[in-house]
Design a protein around this motif. Structure first.
Motif, PDB file in Angstrom:
ATOM      1  N   VAL A   1       0.771  -1.075   0.113  1.00 42.62           N
ATOM      2  CA  VAL A   1      -0.172   0.033   0.225  1.00 42.62           C
ATOM      3  C   VAL A   1       0.732   1.242   0.063  1.00 42.62           C
ATOM      4  CG1 VAL A   1      -1.468   1.364   1.281  1.00 42.62           C
ATOM      5  CG2 VAL A   1      -1.961  -1.062   1.144  1.00 42.62           C
ATOM      6  N   GLN A   2       1.913   1.302   1.000  1.00 45.48           N
ATOM      7  CA  GLN A   2       2.461   2.782   1.013  1.00 45.48           C
ATOM      8  C   GLN A   2       3.422   3.025  -0.175  1.00 45.48           C
ATOM      9  OE1 GLN A   2       5.458   2.902   4.454  1.00 45.48           O
ATOM     10  NE2 GLN A   2       4.459   4.789   4.949  1.00 45.48           N
ATOM     11  N   ILE A   3       4.215   2.005  -0.723  1.00 40.16           N
ATOM     12  CA  ILE A   3       4.866   2.311  -1.913  1.00 40.16           C
ATOM     13  C   ILE A   3       4.104   2.509  -3.087  1.00 40.16           C
ATOM     14  CG2 ILE A   3       5.033  -0.295  -2.666  1.00 40.16           C
ATOM     15  CD1 ILE A   3       7.708   2.372  -2.884  1.00 40.16           C
ATOM     16  N   ARG A   4       2.760   1.948  -3.280  1.00 42.58           N
ATOM     17  CA  ARG A   4       1.885   2.261  -4.418  1.00 42.58           C
ATOM     18  C   ARG A   4       1.537   3.852  -4.225  1.00 42.58           C
ATOM     19  NH1 ARG A   4      -2.526  -2.316  -4.645  1.00 42.58           N
ATOM     20  NH2 ARG A   4      -3.110  -0.767  -6.387  1.00 42.58           N
ATOM     21  N   LEU A   5       1.239   4.212  -3.141  1.00 45.22           N
ATOM     22  CA  LEU A   5       0.850   5.615  -2.679  1.00 45.22           C
ATOM     23  C   LEU A   5       2.084   6.464  -2.966  1.00 45.22           C
ATOM     24  CD1 LEU A   5      -1.179   4.908   0.532  1.00 45.22           C
ATOM     25  CD2 LEU A   5      -2.287   5.579  -1.668  1.00 45.22           C
ATOM     26  N   LEU A   6       3.024   6.136  -2.543  1.00 43.34           N
ATOM     27  CA  LEU A   6       4.288   7.050  -2.821  1.00 43.34           C
ATOM     28  C   LEU A   6       4.295   7.134  -4.434  1.00 43.34           C
ATOM     29  CD1 LEU A   6       6.694   5.845  -0.047  1.00 43.34           C
ATOM     30  CD2 LEU A   6       5.510   8.247  -0.243  1.00 43.34           C
ATOM     31  N   LEU A   7       4.092   6.167  -5.011  1.00 45.25           N
ATOM     32  CA  LEU A   7       4.685   6.251  -6.359  1.00 45.25           C
ATOM     33  C   LEU A   7       3.143   6.849  -7.170  1.00 45.25           C
ATOM     34  CD1 LEU A   7       6.254   3.018  -6.997  1.00 45.25           C
ATOM     35  CD2 LEU A   7       7.390   5.135  -6.976  1.00 45.25           C
ATOM     36  N   GLY A   8       2.133   7.133  -6.619  1.00 47.50           N
ATOM     37  CA  GLY A   8       1.122   8.206  -7.112  1.00 47.50           C
ATOM     38  C   GLY A   8      -0.101   7.123  -7.589  1.00 47.50           C
ATOM     39  N   ASP A   9      -0.095   6.054  -7.212  1.00 42.08           N
ATOM     40  CA  ASP A   9      -1.401   5.003  -7.473  1.00 42.08           C
ATOM     41  C   ASP A   9      -2.598   5.529  -6.456  1.00 42.08           C
ATOM     42  OD1 ASP A   9      -3.170   3.101  -7.918  1.00 42.08           O
ATOM     43  OD2 ASP A   9      -1.832   1.343  -7.293  1.00 42.08           O
ATOM     44  N   ARG A  10      -3.581   5.776  -7.134  1.00 40.42           N
ATOM     45  CA  ARG A  10      -4.952   6.167  -6.480  1.00 40.42           C
ATOM     46  C   ARG A  10      -5.527   5.371  -5.774  1.00 40.42           C
ATOM     47  NH1 ARG A  10      -4.282  11.597  -5.678  1.00 40.42           N
ATOM     48  NH2 ARG A  10      -3.431  12.650  -7.384  1.00 40.42           N
ATOM     49  N   LEU A  11      -5.077   4.570  -4.668  1.00 45.15           N
ATOM     50  CA  LEU A  11      -5.719   3.820  -4.134  1.00 45.15           C
ATOM     51  C   LEU A  11      -6.842   4.270  -3.227  1.00 45.15           C
ATOM     52  CD1 LEU A  11      -2.906   1.439  -2.372  1.00 45.15           C
ATOM     53  CD2 LEU A  11      -4.336   1.085  -4.234  1.00 45.15           C
ATOM     54  N   GLN A  12      -8.161   3.704  -3.393  1.00 46.55           N
ATOM     55  CA  GLN A  12      -9.529   3.999  -2.730  1.00 46.55           C
ATOM     56  C   GLN A  12      -9.598   3.164  -1.365  1.00 46.55           C
ATOM     57  OE1 GLN A  12     -11.453   6.770  -3.676  1.00 46.55           O
ATOM     58  NE2 GLN A  12      -9.649   6.952  -5.106  1.00 46.55           N
ATOM     59  N   LEU A  13      -8.984   3.603  -0.358  1.00 50.70           N
ATOM     60  CA  LEU A  13      -9.089   3.017   0.992  1.00 50.70           C
ATOM     61  C   LEU A  13     -10.240   3.631   1.823  1.00 50.70           C
ATOM     62  CD1 LEU A  13      -5.411   2.589   1.828  1.00 50.70           C
ATOM     63  CD2 LEU A  13      -6.730   1.085   0.834  1.00 50.70           C
ATOM     64  N   THR A  14     -11.499   2.833   1.789  1.00 53.99           N
ATOM     65  CA  THR A  14     -12.436   3.384   2.697  1.00 53.99           C
ATOM     66  C   THR A  14     -12.346   2.812   4.075  1.00 53.99           C
ATOM     67  OG1 THR A  14     -13.762   1.465   1.874  1.00 53.99           O
ATOM     68  CG2 THR A  14     -13.850   3.252   0.373  1.00 53.99           C
ATOM     69  N   GLU A  15     -13.253   3.418   4.877  1.00 57.12           N
ATOM     70  CA  GLU A  15     -13.384   2.700   6.191  1.00 57.12           C
ATOM     71  C   GLU A  15     -13.592   1.286   6.089  1.00 57.12           C
ATOM     72  OE1 GLU A  15     -13.062   4.086   9.223  1.00 57.12           O
ATOM     73  OE2 GLU A  15     -12.811   6.102   8.919  1.00 57.12           O
ATOM     74  N   ALA A  16     -14.480   0.675   5.221  1.00 61.74           N
ATOM     75  CA  ALA A  16     -14.851  -0.602   5.163  1.00 61.74           C
ATOM     76  C   ALA A  16     -13.555  -1.324   4.868  1.00 61.74           C
ATOM     77  CB  ALA A  16     -16.120  -0.843   4.472  1.00 61.74           C
ATOM     78  N   THR A  17     -12.833  -0.894   3.696  1.00 67.01           N
ATOM     79  CA  THR A  17     -11.519  -1.640   3.473  1.00 67.01           C
ATOM     80  C   THR A  17     -10.607  -1.579   4.139  1.00 67.01           C
ATOM     81  OG1 THR A  17     -12.109  -0.650   0.894  1.00 67.01           O
ATOM     82  CG2 THR A  17      -9.794  -1.572   1.415  1.00 67.01           C
ATOM     83  N   ILE A  18     -10.203  -0.624   4.904  1.00 69.15           N
ATOM     84  CA  ILE A  18      -9.244  -0.354   5.886  1.00 69.15           C
ATOM     85  C   ILE A  18      -9.611  -1.429   6.916  1.00 69.15           C
ATOM     86  CG2 ILE A  18      -8.427   0.998   7.776  1.00 69.15           C
ATOM     87  CD1 ILE A  18      -8.086   3.307   5.922  1.00 69.15           C
ATOM     88  N   GLY A  19     -10.908  -1.485   7.408  1.00 71.20           N
ATOM     89  CA  GLY A  19     -11.168  -2.289   8.668  1.00 71.20           C
ATOM     90  C   GLY A  19     -11.141  -3.795   8.243  1.00 71.20           C
ATOM     91  N   GLY A  20     -11.569  -4.186   6.912  1.00 66.99           N
ATOM     92  CA  GLY A  20     -11.301  -5.634   6.442  1.00 66.99           C
ATOM     93  C   GLY A  20      -9.788  -6.037   6.620  1.00 66.99           C
ATOM     94  N   ASP A  21      -9.205  -4.984   5.787  1.00 74.12           N
ATOM     95  CA  ASP A  21      -7.784  -5.197   5.793  1.00 74.12           C
ATOM     96  C   ASP A  21      -7.141  -5.401   6.915  1.00 74.12           C
ATOM     97  OD1 ASP A  21      -7.877  -5.162   2.847  1.00 74.12           O
ATOM     98  OD2 ASP A  21      -7.041  -3.143   2.721  1.00 74.12           O
ATOM     99  N   ALA A  22      -7.519  -4.599   8.070  1.00 69.77           N
ATOM    100  CA  ALA A  22      -6.801  -4.693   9.416  1.00 69.77           C
ATOM    101  C   ALA A  22      -7.182  -6.073  10.039  1.00 69.77           C
ATOM    102  CB  ALA A  22      -7.317  -3.439  10.334  1.00 69.77           C
TER     103      ALA A  22
END
Length: 222
Positions: free
Chosen positions: A181-202
């Motif tokens: 996630v972090q490297i993709r964001l640093l390189l400009g990827d427009r990831l859509q991390l919603t509350e639900a997505t983050i909760g599920g990933d956690a």
């Protein structure tokens, strides 16, 4: 009794006015990146440079406080060493994972880390830049490890986790949470991390970690 995960949070010593100044500095990092100056922060926060120097010292001091303020948003729920069970351990790990994903996916953290990368290593030393890379490491990733390791150790003492080295266990959990996630964001990827997505990933990362290091699940050799 001091519970595992309890820590002295530098943000608690900040006044609301100081917190507002650090928020202004974070917004400027998003907008200006490498061009952040004490003058610009003072202007944005409607305070004097003298006040900034009094509160934070030089620019490195301001940057350090800014990184600490951002990192303080990743909370570690304290756990009772004596009464720790799998449910409370899981909740603490999930909260940490969720907070960390929210922080690293924010515009402020992405901007801060991009600037930090540009200030790291030999190039920084040649150009005489402040060591923001080291500041972010010490007050970001390394500080987070110090917060979470007591919880992992408490889990081991309670017979819920089985690992030989807390640093290795932390790095594994950190990797499961962050993935790419972090490297993709640093390189400009427009990831859509919603509350639900983050909760599920956690929750998923926590279950994967428990599958690897749970006392009853750990494969031989880990």
């Amino acid at each position: 009794m001091l519970q595992a995960g309890t820590e002295i949070d530098n943000s608690e010593a900040l006044t609301e006015r100081q917190q507002a100044v650090l928020d202004a500095a974070l917004r400027l990092l998003v907008e200006e990146g490498d061009n952040l100056t004490m003058t610009a922060v003072a202007r944005r926060a409607s305070c004097s440079k003298e006040t900034l120097y009094k509160w934070f010292g030089d620019r490195d001091g301001l940057l350090t406080a800014t990184v600490q303020w951002q990192a303080s948003k990743v909370r570690v729920a304290p756990v009772d060493r004596k009464g720790l069970d799998l449910a409370s351990l899981t909740a603490s790990l999930e909260r940490f994972a969720s907070d960390w994903l929210k922080v690293i996916s924010s515009d402020t953290s992405v901007a801060l880390n991009r600037v930090a990368v540009g200030h790291a290593g030999p190039i920084k030393r040649k150009e005489g830049k402040d060591d923001l890379g080291a500041i972010v490491l010490q007050n970001g990733r390394f500080a987070l490890a110090k917060r979470l390791k007591p919880v992992l150790e408490a889990g081991r003492q309670a017979g819920l986790l089985d690992f030989d080295d807390a640093e290795t266990a932390f790095r594994t959990f950190f990797g499961l949470v962050g993935r790419d996630v972090q490297i993709r964001l640093l390189l400009g990827d427009r990831l859509q991390l919603t509350e639900a997505t983050i909760g599920g990933d956690a929750a998923r990362a926590t279950q994967q970690f428990l599958a690897l290091f749970g006392a009853n699940n750990r494969p031989q050799g880990l």
